[in-house]
Design an enzyme around this catalytic site. Structure first.
Site, PDB file in Angstrom:
ATOM      1  N   GLY A 261       0.790  -1.283   0.024  1.00  0.00           N
ATOM      2  CA  GLY A 261      -0.004   0.153  -0.017  1.00  0.00           C
ATOM      3  C   GLY A 261       0.897   1.313   0.099  1.00  0.00           C
ATOM      4  N   ILE A 263       1.640   4.723   2.160  1.00  0.00           N
ATOM      5  CA  ILE A 263       1.444   5.222   3.274  1.00  0.00           C
ATOM      6  C   ILE A 263       1.117   6.747   2.928  1.00  0.00           C
ATOM      7  CG2 ILE A 263       2.358   5.738   5.410  1.00  0.00           C
ATOM      8  CD1 ILE A 263       4.287   3.413   5.253  1.00  0.00           C
ATOM      9  N   ARG A 379      31.495   9.518  -0.797  1.00  0.00           N
ATOM     10  CA  ARG A 379      31.372   8.226  -1.234  1.00  0.00           C
ATOM     11  C   ARG A 379      31.146   8.348  -2.934  1.00  0.00           C
ATOM     12  NH1 ARG A 379      26.272   5.435  -2.184  1.00  0.00           N
ATOM     13  NH2 ARG A 379      25.616   7.682  -2.329  1.00  0.00           N
ATOM     14  N   TYR A 440      28.103  -2.188  11.370  1.00  0.00           N
ATOM     15  CA  TYR A 440      27.939  -1.524  10.148  1.00  0.00           C
ATOM     16  C   TYR A 440      29.329  -1.366   9.409  1.00  0.00           C
ATOM     17  CZ  TYR A 440      26.195   2.239   7.055  1.00  0.00           C
ATOM     18  OH  TYR A 440      25.722   3.191   5.829  1.00  0.00           O
TER      19      TYR A 440
END
Length: 521
Positions: A261, A263, A379, A440
């Site tokens: 769906g 939001i 990056r 991470y």
């Protein structure tokens, strides 16, 4: 400000000048064999995008754009492999239209049209996905693809100061959301690294994790109720502080990544803006003792706002600190009371494990915090120089961390030796829980222009296998998208997979919502 169509953020904020020179020199020292050639991004006009395959009905045409820059900018997310493909002009999967609904009824009408005409509809959020979550990566199965950009639905509609909650439209970007809450003295206190360029709807759809390392940091914890538009109807849950009335409806939509769906709004739990803050950094000579100290703090009930453990490589590369083991960056904050006593207790736990406390004048955490928001821009600058620079993340229980950490480093270094000859792998904790950390990892290696995507994909596959085999999750806060699907399929229980497929068939029988995400297309 002008958003970059091919990379992160605003073009005016790209790495340049002295910052670029220092970054290049730092990486050249770490990776002396890399190719220093700088590759320029192509002009959109030179991309030769395919002609749109579908035409919206007249009643919806005013919401839809076929502008080449719009379509190019919405074709990929912001992962390394997305940026590299954009730099190379490799846009094989481009939305035919970019639709910007102005009302919830517009969303309903767009989904009705897509269902009738077998047009795939991809909710876009802020486009900061790093797992292929917004890419129309499918051929021949649909008449076309439409990206749904809810950026015009960006208002705080209602504030309940008594309950400390607000009803907020899903298309609002992080800074605009906080700007609207500030006059009320309130904050959502949800700050992912993508905060400036991601939306509330995107956070909800991907179960985003915020910047804060403990306690209420996931958007799940901040959600009071949600309103979602599906092809078969509208779902709106009741505002409640808690409920035992069966499975939570909101848990169906949280993390659904636009596959079930769209939001459109949600009630979110807010907090008073913090008034007291204290912070420090702690150096450790041994990584194992640093991990043990971090676990002690995570299990102490102190709940620091920041509790990031940087290994030696991460500390040097992004905080300028030279340590034998690790640096722990600590911070506490409160809207109600001074927090120095909480910091003092956390620092004593660090000393008990051999840590050395550094005062503010020497605080490497300050340097790390300053570099945190620049990392995606850096990056991009390194990608233009053919450097393989990307991240992957996970979570595991404390008892499994040592084994998982060793296995992931071995897998990453082994893959890097095969595809690039070697490189650097760093690790930091982004979040810590009483029962485990969220590691991470960062990867830096000399790549080959023209082969960067294939090189990274091989590294990614190797580390993903190591994560699943050693008790980790395929993602702690980056979502599943299309890139994580093979490992997500193995992680989730089979009865749940069957139930999810049944839900998909019920709420989206024509299967037009973000095909290929979470489930087969």
């Amino acid at each position: 400000m002008t958003r970059s169509w091919w990379g992160w953020g605003n073009t005016q904020d790209a790495v340049a000048g002295q910052e670029l020179a220092e970054l290049t020199a730092r990486v050249s020292a770490l990776l002396p064999d890399r190719d220093p050639t700088v590759h320029e991004p192509p002009e959109v006009a030179a991309l030769d995008l395919p002609t749109p395959r579908v035409t919206p009905p007249a009643a919806l045409a005013h919401l839809c754009s076929v502008e080449p820059e719009d379509r190019a900018a919405h074709s990929h997310g912001k992962a390394y492999r997305d940026v590299v493909r954009n730099l190379a002009g490799d846009l094989r999967h481009v939305p035919d239209l970019v639709a910007r609904p102005r009302t919830e009824q517009d969303v309903v009408d767009l989904l009705d049209w897509c269902t009738r005409e077998s047009v795939a509809a991809i909710p876009y959020g802020g486009g900061s996905s790093v797992v292929g979550g917004v890419e129309p990566r499918f051929d021949g199965e649909y008449a076309g693809a439409v990206t749904l950009d809810l950026g015009r639905l960006d208002q705080v509609l209602e504030v309940d100061r008594v309950s400390r909650a607000a009803r907020i439209q899903a298309g609002v970007l992080g800074p605009h959301l906080e700007q609207q809450l500030r006059p009320h003295g309130l904050t959502l206190r949800h700050y992912p690294q993508s905060f400036e360029f991601s939306t509330l709807g995107g956070w909800l759809a991907t179960r985003a994790g915020g910047h804060f390392a403990t306690l209420h940091t996931h958007i799940d914890d901040l959600t009071e109720s949600m309103r979602v538009i599906t092809p078969t109807g509208v779902s709106e849950s009741r505002r409640l502080p808690g409920s035992g009335a069966g499975p939570s409806p909101d848990r169906l939509w949280l993390g659904s990544e636009g596959a079930l769906g769209v939001i459109t709004e949600a009630w979110l739990r807010l907090q008073d803006r913090p008034q007291w803050r204290s912070r420090a950094s702690v150096h450790f000579g041994e990584y194992g003792r640093a991990v043990a100290a971090t676990r002690a703090i995570a299990q102490s009930g102190l709940y620091p706002a920041n509790c990031r453990l940087l290994d030696a490589g991460e500390a040097f590369l992004n905080a300028g600190a030279s340590v034998g083991g690790a640096v722990l960056v600590l911070a506490f904050e409160s809207a109600d009371h001074p927090v120095r006593a909480w910091l003092d207790r956390a620092l004593q736990l660090c000393r008990d494990h051999g840590g050395t406390v550094h005062d503010d004048a020497e605080d490497p955490g300050t340097a790390w915090r300053a570099s945190f928001l620049r990392m995606p821009y850096q990056r991009d600058a390194l990608a233009r120089q053919s450097v393989l620079v990307e991240t992957f993340e996970t979570a595991c229980t404390w008892d499994r961390f040592e084994q998982l950490h060793a296995a992931v480093l071995a897998a990453a270094h082994g893959a890097l030796r095969r595809v690039t000859g070697g490189g650097l792998v760093t690790c930091r904790f982004t979040h810590v829980y009483p029962d485990g950390p969220a590691p991470y990892f960062g990867v830096y290696a000399p790549g080959r222009w023209g082969s960067l995507v294939a090189q990274w994909d091989e590294v990614k596959a190797a580390v993903s296998e190591a994560l699943i085999a050693n008790g980790g999750t395929i993602t702690h806060h980056h979502a599943v998208g299309r890139d994580h699907r093979p490992w997500y399929d193995r992680q989730r229980p089979e009865p749940f997979a069957a139930a999810l497929a049944a839900v998909k068939s019920t709420v989206d029988p024509a299967r037009i919502l973000n095909p290929g995400v979470l489930l087969p297309g």
